[in-house]
Design a protein around this motif. Structure first.
Motif, PDB file in Angstrom:
ATOM      1  N   VAL A  13      67.680  15.834  19.541  1.00  0.00           N
ATOM      2  CA  VAL A  13      66.414  16.088  18.845  1.00  0.00           C
ATOM      3  C   VAL A  13      65.269  16.194  19.848  1.00  0.00           C
ATOM      4  CG1 VAL A  13      64.723  15.085  17.254  1.00  0.00           C
ATOM      5  CG2 VAL A  13      67.148  15.104  16.657  1.00  0.00           C
ATOM      6  N   VAL A  14      65.229  15.304  20.824  1.00  0.00           N
ATOM      7  CA  VAL A  14      64.170  15.342  21.836  1.00  0.00           C
ATOM      8  C   VAL A  14      64.261  16.632  22.648  1.00  0.00           C
ATOM      9  CG1 VAL A  14      63.329  14.240  23.946  1.00  0.00           C
ATOM     10  CG2 VAL A  14      63.894  12.844  21.955  1.00  0.00           C
ATOM     11  N   LEU A  16      65.495  19.449  21.650  1.00  0.00           N
ATOM     12  CA  LEU A  16      65.074  20.531  20.765  1.00  0.00           C
ATOM     13  C   LEU A  16      63.559  20.598  20.672  1.00  0.00           C
ATOM     14  CD1 LEU A  16      66.035  22.733  18.825  1.00  0.00           C
ATOM     15  CD2 LEU A  16      66.052  21.028  17.015  1.00  0.00           C
ATOM     16  N   LEU A  17      62.910  19.444  20.603  1.00  0.00           N
ATOM     17  CA  LEU A  17      61.456  19.413  20.531  1.00  0.00           C
ATOM     18  C   LEU A  17      60.810  19.886  21.835  1.00  0.00           C
ATOM     19  CD1 LEU A  17      60.850  16.060  18.620  1.00  0.00           C
ATOM     20  CD2 LEU A  17      60.507  18.382  17.754  1.00  0.00           C
ATOM     21  N   ILE A  18      61.394  19.504  22.961  1.00  0.00           N
ATOM     22  CA  ILE A  18      60.804  19.848  24.257  1.00  0.00           C
ATOM     23  C   ILE A  18      61.029  21.324  24.592  1.00  0.00           C
ATOM     24  CG2 ILE A  18      60.979  19.465  26.742  1.00  0.00           C
ATOM     25  CD1 ILE A  18      61.516  16.525  26.123  1.00  0.00           C
ATOM     26  N   GLY A  20      62.690  23.831  22.606  1.00  0.00           N
ATOM     27  CA  GLY A  20      62.697  24.804  21.514  1.00  0.00           C
ATOM     28  C   GLY A  20      64.077  25.378  21.294  1.00  0.00           C
ATOM     29  N   PRO A  21      64.300  25.929  20.108  1.00  0.00           N
ATOM     30  CA  PRO A  21      65.649  26.407  19.763  1.00  0.00           C
ATOM     31  C   PRO A  21      66.095  27.644  20.542  1.00  0.00           C
ATOM     32  CG  PRO A  21      64.091  26.926  18.012  1.00  0.00           C
ATOM     33  CD  PRO A  21      63.368  26.055  19.004  1.00  0.00           C
TER      34      PRO A  21
END
Length: 63
Positions: A13-14, A16-18, A20-21
């Motif tokens: 999750v981290v 993905l947040l940092i 991006g997809p």
């Protein structure tokens, strides 16, 4: 001592947040190819070490 499922999910999750997809597949591919190169390089070192050891053992047997 190993990472459990909840910690792996948190890391994903981290990341993905940092990043991006859109960047995650590129990063995964780069990490995989780097890991493959490292594995091949270390395998080559181990093979060289075994060859050297066999040469030394053969010299000792000849004497």
């Amino acid at each position: 001592m190993g990472a459990g499922i909840p910690s792996l999910i948190l890391i994903a999750v981290v990341a993905l947040l940092i990043f991006g997809p859109k960047k995650l597949p590129e990063i995964g591919k780069a990490f995989g190819s780097s890991l493959r190169e490292f594995k091949n390089a270390t395998k080559g070192l181990v093979d060289d070490e075994n060859d050297d050891k066999n040469k030394i053992d053969n010299k000792v047997d000849d004497k």
